[in-house]
Design a protein around this motif. Structure first.
Motif, PDB file in Angstrom:
ATOM      1  N   SER A  77       6.922   3.509   6.233  1.00 10.02           N
ATOM      2  CA  SER A  77       5.468   3.560   6.058  1.00 10.02           C
ATOM      3  C   SER A  77       5.039   4.012   4.668  1.00 10.02           C
ATOM      4  CB  SER A  77       4.819   4.412   7.146  1.00 10.02           C
ATOM      5  OG  SER A  77       5.472   5.637   7.282  1.00 10.02           O
ATOM      6  N   ASN A  78       6.003   4.073   3.715  1.00  9.32           N
ATOM      7  CA  ASN A  78       5.655   4.181   2.293  1.00  9.32           C
ATOM      8  C   ASN A  78       4.794   5.396   1.993  1.00  9.32           C
ATOM      9  OD1 ASN A  78       6.005   3.110  -0.201  1.00  9.32           O
ATOM     10  ND2 ASN A  78       4.456   1.517  -0.030  1.00  9.32           N
ATOM     11  N   VAL A  79       5.223   6.550   2.485  1.00  8.43           N
ATOM     12  CA  VAL A  79       4.435   7.767   2.324  1.00  8.43           C
ATOM     13  C   VAL A  79       4.977   8.618   1.191  1.00  8.43           C
ATOM     14  CG1 VAL A  79       3.743   9.927   3.422  1.00  8.43           C
ATOM     15  CG2 VAL A  79       3.738   7.811   4.718  1.00  8.43           C
ATOM     16  N   ILE A  80       4.054   9.039   0.314  1.00  7.46           N
ATOM     17  CA  ILE A  80       4.392   9.974  -0.757  1.00  7.46           C
ATOM     18  C   ILE A  80       4.141  11.374  -0.222  1.00  7.46           C
ATOM     19  CG2 ILE A  80       3.836  10.672  -3.106  1.00  7.46           C
ATOM     20  CD1 ILE A  80       2.416   7.857  -3.296  1.00  7.46           C
ATOM     21  N   PRO A  81       5.155  12.266  -0.230  1.00  5.85           N
ATOM     22  CA  PRO A  81       4.899  13.608   0.325  1.00  5.85           C
ATOM     23  C   PRO A  81       3.856  14.376  -0.473  1.00  5.85           C
ATOM     24  CG  PRO A  81       7.167  13.396  -0.483  1.00  5.85           C
ATOM     25  CD  PRO A  81       6.490  12.088  -0.721  1.00  5.85           C
TER      26      PRO A  81
ATOM     27  N   PRO B  48      -4.295   6.013   2.489  1.00  2.00           N
ATOM     28  CA  PRO B  48      -3.839   5.123   1.417  1.00  2.00           C
ATOM     29  C   PRO B  48      -4.368   5.534   0.042  1.00  2.00           C
ATOM     30  CG  PRO B  48      -5.553   4.056   2.716  1.00  2.00           C
ATOM     31  CD  PRO B  48      -5.289   5.377   3.369  1.00  2.00           C
ATOM     32  N   LEU B  49      -3.495   5.505  -0.960  1.00  2.00           N
ATOM     33  CA  LEU B  49      -3.952   5.735  -2.338  1.00  2.00           C
ATOM     34  C   LEU B  49      -4.998   4.680  -2.690  1.00  2.00           C
ATOM     35  CD1 LEU B  49      -0.681   6.555  -4.348  1.00  2.00           C
ATOM     36  CD2 LEU B  49      -2.262   8.122  -3.207  1.00  2.00           C
ATOM     37  N   TYR B  50      -6.030   5.095  -3.422  1.00  2.00           N
ATOM     38  CA  TYR B  50      -7.151   4.245  -3.847  1.00  2.00           C
ATOM     39  C   TYR B  50      -8.124   3.906  -2.703  1.00  2.00           C
ATOM     40  CZ  TYR B  50      -4.138   3.689  -7.908  1.00  2.00           C
ATOM     41  OH  TYR B  50      -3.324   3.950  -8.975  1.00  2.00           O
ATOM     42  N   GLY B  51      -8.027   4.623  -1.585  1.00  2.00           N
ATOM     43  CA  GLY B  51      -9.059   4.489  -0.557  1.00  2.00           C
ATOM     44  C   GLY B  51      -8.736   3.508   0.558  1.00  2.00           C
ATOM     45  N   LEU B  52      -9.541   3.595   1.611  1.00  2.00           N
ATOM     46  CA  LEU B  52      -9.321   2.774   2.801  1.00  2.00           C
ATOM     47  C   LEU B  52      -9.556   1.293   2.546  1.00  2.00           C
ATOM     48  CD1 LEU B  52     -11.013   5.013   5.512  1.00  2.00           C
ATOM     49  CD2 LEU B  52      -8.573   4.754   5.058  1.00  2.00           C
ATOM     50  N   GLY B  53     -10.287   0.960   1.477  1.00  2.00           N
ATOM     51  CA  GLY B  53     -10.497  -0.444   1.123  1.00  2.00           C
ATOM     52  C   GLY B  53      -9.199  -1.177   0.847  1.00  2.00           C
ATOM     53  N   GLU B  54      -8.110  -0.417   0.587  1.00  3.55           N
ATOM     54  CA  GLU B  54      -6.792  -1.036   0.377  1.00  3.55           C
ATOM     55  C   GLU B  54      -6.265  -1.684   1.658  1.00  3.55           C
ATOM     56  OE1 GLU B  54      -4.877  -1.007  -2.792  1.00  3.55           O
ATOM     57  OE2 GLU B  54      -7.031  -0.798  -3.185  1.00  3.55           O
TER      58      GLU B  54
ATOM     59  N   ILE C  29       0.843  -1.205   0.000  1.00  2.16           N
ATOM     60  CA  ILE C  29       0.000   0.000   0.000  1.00  2.16           C
ATOM     61  C   ILE C  29       0.872   1.247   0.000  1.00  2.16           C
ATOM     62  CG2 ILE C  29      -1.837   1.242   1.246  1.00  2.16           C
ATOM     63  CD1 ILE C  29      -2.417  -1.396   2.756  1.00  2.16           C
ATOM     64  N   GLU C  30       0.509   2.227  -0.821  1.00  2.00           N
ATOM     65  CA  GLU C  30       1.183   3.520  -0.797  1.00  2.00           C
ATOM     66  C   GLU C  30       0.285   4.535  -0.102  1.00  2.00           C
ATOM     67  OE1 GLU C  30       4.044   4.561  -4.291  1.00  2.00           O
ATOM     68  OE2 GLU C  30       2.197   3.757  -5.157  1.00  2.00           O
TER      69      GLU C  30
ATOM     70  N   GLN D 107      -7.547  -5.285   2.245  1.00  2.00           N
ATOM     71  CA  GLN D 107      -6.937  -6.133   1.206  1.00  2.00           C
ATOM     72  C   GLN D 107      -5.469  -6.407   1.511  1.00  2.00           C
ATOM     73  OE1 GLN D 107      -8.100  -5.697  -3.012  1.00  2.00           O
ATOM     74  NE2 GLN D 107      -9.238  -3.905  -2.355  1.00  2.00           N
ATOM     75  N   GLY D 108      -4.774  -5.385   2.046  1.00  2.00           N
ATOM     76  CA  GLY D 108      -3.365  -5.572   2.402  1.00  2.00           C
ATOM     77  C   GLY D 108      -3.186  -6.646   3.467  1.00  2.00           C
ATOM     78  N   PHE D 109      -4.049  -6.609   4.485  1.00  4.50           N
ATOM     79  CA  PHE D 109      -3.961  -7.617   5.545  1.00  4.50           C
ATOM     80  C   PHE D 109      -4.443  -8.986   5.058  1.00  4.50           C
ATOM     81  CE2 PHE D 109      -3.701  -3.802   8.186  1.00  4.50           C
ATOM     82  CZ  PHE D 109      -2.648  -4.155   9.018  1.00  4.50           C
ATOM     83  N   ALA D 110      -5.371  -8.994   4.100  1.00  2.00           N
ATOM     84  CA  ALA D 110      -5.807 -10.266   3.502  1.00  2.00           C
ATOM     85  C   ALA D 110      -4.633 -10.922   2.763  1.00  2.00           C
ATOM     86  CB  ALA D 110      -6.972 -10.028   2.546  1.00  2.00           C
ATOM     87  N   ARG D 111      -3.839 -10.102   2.058  1.00  2.00           N
ATOM     88  CA  ARG D 111      -2.656 -10.642   1.367  1.00  2.00           C
ATOM     89  C   ARG D 111      -1.671 -11.209   2.380  1.00  2.00           C
ATOM     90  NH1 ARG D 111      -0.359  -6.690  -3.276  1.00  2.00           N
ATOM     91  NH2 ARG D 111       1.090  -8.433  -3.466  1.00  2.00           N
ATOM     92  N   LEU D 112      -1.496 -10.492   3.489  1.00  2.00           N
ATOM     93  CA  LEU D 112      -0.583 -10.968   4.533  1.00  2.00           C
ATOM     94  C   LEU D 112      -1.038 -12.332   5.045  1.00  2.00           C
ATOM     95  CD1 LEU D 112       1.741 -10.291   6.618  1.00  2.00           C
ATOM     96  CD2 LEU D 112      -0.091  -9.480   8.120  1.00  2.00           C
TER      97      LEU D 112
END
Length: 448
Positions: free
Chosen positions: A444-448, A226-232, A99-100, A235-240
């Motif tokens: 934490s993969n943050v884009i400024p 998160p880019l593309y919304g909180l639904g990411e 996630i970004e 999904q991120g934890f599901a992948r984990l």
């Protein structure tokens, strides 16, 4: 599918997905089921067709840019504190790899009919239009006290015990005005009402410190998104979970819940679905799967999703949070506004999304949101939903049924992570310890 598992998880809300991921990492054999065909449950992000299908199935849509999938609209409007517990869990589990995040540009508070940036340090307090010159000095001294407070050094305590003195006593010592208390308590400590004033000061001190540390992490505001919304996030934890052997089944309704024993000794034993029978001694679920085991909290949340073609008037920013403290508009609970734009990949270019939420206090909840609507200016469309808040009747240790709480009206995920840690402790018997990374660099993969 007839199989045995250590844990069955029902629902793919954020709380359920985090626990699914954490328990899979622990080596538990996890089966995760959701009756819906998308991740996120009550905390999903919907495309335009799904959004109108849920809130206005027969309505004519306004003229909007982009395709359905260019819209990712959160059902639960919340931001992450840059230094908060959810961010710590994301880094600890390395879900940040999937996630970004983008920073939220600013945090604003409503006072005396206008909005202004929340001062997050002594320097900003001196420049803030929220206070007169003498109040600015008092505010600066208060913030310096918070930042310099050292548990081991009584000379920094100024005679106070954070576990005995109330927050009101500390405010009074610094001579702060009621409006200043409002934005410290509601826009920095992020309390949603004034109950905290007469409680011990420690939780408020910790919340203000978290706010200041989160601002210091990236500057500008304490929030990331998160880019593309909180639904990411689910999904991120599901992948984990899947990486550690977890099994997922979407679009799978539960035909029957299996139990062992009778009456007070009745315990969860498994579920039956179209795929067969799955057995496990415990289940983690959202409240909708076990209505008989939850109770209403007595509160309802109203959320209004506002589609805009402009930023907040007078504030030319791609994103912000606005908090309207209850006292400023004669209420008992705060009103929260989360504003997002195309830089977060949730709307097409030229559109903005503002999601307003609060605890309902009257028989005309939509009228309660008027102070927020006035700040937002003209709206292309507004989609409203009301949610009853639920919590489990018991802690689940006796019957093996561990239920999450409903998502509250607060502007961030700290209460959600409290729920995660609480359920994790009840299931495993040990606290969730987030290990410090050996690497000092920000992960934490943050884009400024």
């Amino acid at each position: 599918m007839d199989e045995n598992y250590d844990v069955i998880v029902l629902g793919t809300g954020l709380t359920e997905c985090i626990l699914s991921g954490l328990l899979s990492v622990e080596g538990k054999k996890v089966l995760h089921i959701d009756r819906q065909d998308f991740y996120g449950g009550e905390s999903a992000s919907l495309n335009l067709a799904q959004l109108y299908g849920k809130f206005k199935p027969t309505a004519q849509r306004p003229e909007l840019k982009g395709r359905d999938r260019d819209w990712c609209v959160d059902l639960i409007p919340k931001f992450l504190m840059a230094n908060g517990e959810l961010t710590n869990i994301l880094v600890h589990t390395e879900v940040t790899r999937y996630i970004e995040f983008k920073q939220i540009a600013a945090s604003y508070v409503y006072r005396s009919g206008r909005i202004a940036k929340v001062p997050s340090n002594a320097k900003e307090a001196l420049a803030s239009p929220l206070m007169g010159i003498f109040e600015k000095r008092r505010m600066r001294k208060f913030l310096e006290y918070i930042q310099n407070y050292d548990e081991q050094n009584p000379s920094t305590h100024q005679g106070f015990d954070l576990d005995k003195n109330t927050m009101n006593e500390i405010y009074s010592y610094f001579g702060l005005e009621s409006g200043t208390k409002d934005f410290i308590g509601h826009a920095m400590a992020l309390w949603s009402n004034d109950d905290y004033l007469n409680e011990v000061a420690r939780p408020t001190y910790e919340r203000i410190l978290l706010y200041a540390q989160s601002v210091a992490k990236y500057g500008k505001s304490p929030y990331i998104y998160p880019l593309y919304g909180l639904g990411e996030l689910p999904q991120g934890f599901a992948r984990l979970s899947a990486i550690y052997g977890g099994t997922y089944m979407l679009d799978t309704p539960i035909d029957e819940v299996l139990y062992e024993g009778e009456g007070d000794d009745k315990k969860f034993a498994g579920v039956v679905t179209k795929e067969g029978t799955a057995k496990a001694p415990i289940v983690v679920a959202d409240p909708t799967y076990f209505p008989e085991y939850v109770k209403k909290t007595g509160q309802k949340v109203i959320r209004a999703i506002c589609l805009l073609d402009h930023s907040v008037p007078g504030v030319d920013l791609d994103s912000l949070q606005i908090i309207i403290p209850q006292n400023q508009v004669g209420r008992k609970n705060d009103i929260y506004i989360a504003v997002l734009s195309d830089v977060h990949n949730v709307v097409p270019k030229g559109h903005f999304l503002a999601i307003v939420s609060t605890i309902i206090e009257t028989d005309a909840p939509h009228v309660e949101l008027e102070p927020a609507f006035k700040l937002l200016g003209p709206r292309l469309d507004t989609l409203m939903g009301i949610a009853e808040l639920y919590e489990p009747k018991d802690d689940g240790t006796k019957n093996g049924i561990y239920l999450s709480k409903s998502y509250d009206a607060s502007s961030h995920f700290e209460s959600t992570t409290d729920d995660v840690k609480d359920i994790y402790f009840r299931i495993t018997g040990k606290p969730l310890v987030l290990k410090k990374r050996e690497s000092e660099e920000d992960e934490s993969n943050v884009i400024p």
